[in-house]
Write a protein that holds these residues in place. Structure first.
Motif, short mmCIF file in Angstrom:
data_model
loop_
_atom_site.label_atom_id
_atom_site.label_comp_id
_atom_site.label_asym_id
_atom_site.label_seq_id
_atom_site.Cartn_x
_atom_site.Cartn_y
_atom_site.Cartn_z
N LYS A 53 44.76 50.90 48.18
CA LYS A 53 46.07 51.31 47.66
C LYS A 53 46.00 51.40 46.14
N SER A 54 46.62 52.43 45.59
CA SER A 54 46.69 52.60 44.14
C SER A 54 48.03 53.25 43.82
N GLY A 55 48.83 52.56 43.02
CA GLY A 55 50.14 53.08 42.70
C GLY A 55 51.01 53.19 43.93
N SER B 43 39.05 46.48 45.74
CA SER B 43 39.85 46.46 44.52
C SER B 43 39.53 45.18 43.77
N VAL B 44 38.96 45.30 42.57
CA VAL B 44 38.48 44.15 41.81
C VAL B 44 39.67 43.30 41.37
N GLN B 45 39.58 42.02 41.64
CA GLN B 45 40.66 41.10 41.29
C GLN B 45 40.83 41.01 39.77
N GLY B 46 42.10 41.05 39.33
CA GLY B 46 42.39 40.85 37.92
C GLY B 46 42.36 42.10 37.08
N LEU B 47 41.94 43.22 37.67
CA LEU B 47 41.88 44.48 36.93
C LEU B 47 42.78 45.50 37.60
N LYS B 48 43.47 46.28 36.79
CA LYS B 48 44.37 47.30 37.32
C LYS B 48 43.60 48.57 37.67
N ASP B 49 43.78 49.02 38.90
CA ASP B 49 43.15 50.26 39.38
C ASP B 49 41.64 50.25 39.16
#
Length: 367
Positions: free
Chosen positions: A255-257, A312-318
């Motif tokens: 999921k993104s946005g 989806s890497v934890q702590g980073l956006k997108d």
């Protein structure tokens, strides 16, 4: 948001990814976790995958590794072991593929789903299996396997599609009438009572805690997406057909946005092909086709790989990582891993080849 990722230290072997290269664990052995799934908890990533010998049958089970930085992985043993009981569904010599682990907050249990083929039956069984554990490292206890959604029609099926036609079972493959019947639900009707086929699969847990099982079904011709029960151990009656007749397998969802994205492959056995991508504003669709997300040289074969997961890497956006397998049917344990960054451009996922890369540099703008 502050990153929870611990970047590789100088005294560890790796501080970057080299897609397609031999990738050793902290003991110096090539990581043996094919068709993998990933789970994150309290600063640690867990990698679950098929333990392969030289062939594709399951003689060990599902192996699990753990890492703080995604580069250096410690072998933590077998999370789900095959059985020595010849009457067990997961006996040695069965086929166990695409293991995916999710955590259920309601029950405080870890749930492992996978694609199961019964011993000496080739790929005829087309079942999904489920196991349960008290720790992300396991051991997981096998519960059962089955074909999902027996006796339940998909939500996006019309009343007319529910009508059985005795003649359609006689249609020859790849004829026009067969293709039309396939898209109309030929195999959905055929498998209605016994349950729908389930081969390549993944599991996605949404922000609201609902979990979805995504599978290649209908003789691998159509994707099915089904809502799991609240304990993640079974299927609800909520499910849909996606891309009927589209011949998609190896689904990977993220999921993104405002969008859910899905990356799949076509049907060419162990050989690579051009990936496909889709997006939707709901897990239950409708899903819009976006074309091949891979770009540049080698994109027509997805850089000689097949999707298995998007992390989806934890702590980073997108910050999303496309995770894929480079299969070696002549020696399955030598299969390599292709991990590449995914960027969203104009609402579409884009994957470019990079010989060597690291998370900090590639996703720097997201810190």
């Amino acid at each position: 948001m502050v990153s929870t990722l611990v970047f590789a230290q100088e005294n560890l072997e790796y501080n970057s990814f080299s897609p397609g290269s031999i990738w050793n664990d902290t003991d110096g052995s090539h990581i043996n976790a094919h068709g993998g799934g990933f789970y994150y908890e309290d600063g640690t990533y867990y990698w679950y995958g098929e333990h392969k010998d030289s062939h594709s049958l399951a003689n060990v089970g599902v192996r699990v590794y753990k890492s703080k930085d995604l580069y250096n992985w410690e072998n933590c043993g077998v999370a789900l072991a095959v059985s020595n009981d010849p009457n067990s569904e997961i006996t040695k010599g069965s086929v166990i593929e695409r293991p995916k682990v999710v955590y259920n907050r309601n029950t405080d249990k870890y749930i492992l789903w996978f694609h199961l083929e019964l011993k000496d039956q080739g790929y005829a069984a087309a079942r999904t299996g489920v196991a349960i554990g008290d720790s992300p490292l396991g051991p997981f206890t096998y519960i059962k396997s089955f074909r999902p959604n027996a006796g339940v029609w998909p939500q996006n099926f019309s009343e007319e599609q529910k009508n059985f036609n005795s003649e359609e079972s006689k249609y020859e493959w790849w004829t026009q009438e067969w293709s039309e019947a396939l898209e109309d639900g030929l195999y959905t009707r055929r498998d209605f009572e016994g349950g729908q086929m389930s081969r390549d699969m993944t599991v996605f847990v949404d922000d609201d805690g609902k979990a979805y099982h995504i599978r290649s079904s209908e003789e691998n011709q159509t994707l099915h997406i089904a809502l799991l029960t609240d304990d993640y151990l079974d299927f609800t009656d909520t499910w849909v057909r996606v891309q009927p007749g589209g011949q998609n397998e190896a689904p990977a969802v993220f999921k993104s946005g405002d969008y859910y994205y899905m990356i799949t492959s076509g049907l060419t056995g162990w050989d690579p092909n051009a990936a496909r991508s889709f997006r939707s504003k709901s897990m239950l669709g409708p899903w819009e086709s976006l074309g091949n997300p891979a770009k540049g040289k080698g994109a027509n074969l997805t850089f000689n790989s097949q999707s298995t997961y998007v992390l989806s890497v934890q702590g980073l956006k997108d910050a999303h990582i496309f995770m894929a397998d480079r299969w070696n049917p002549k020696n399955h344990q030598d299969g390599r891993y292709v991990w590449l960054p995914i960027k969203i451009s104009d609402g579409k996922p884009v994957i470019n080849w990079i010989n060597q890369w690291n998370i900090k540099d590639e996703f720097l703008n997201n810190f």
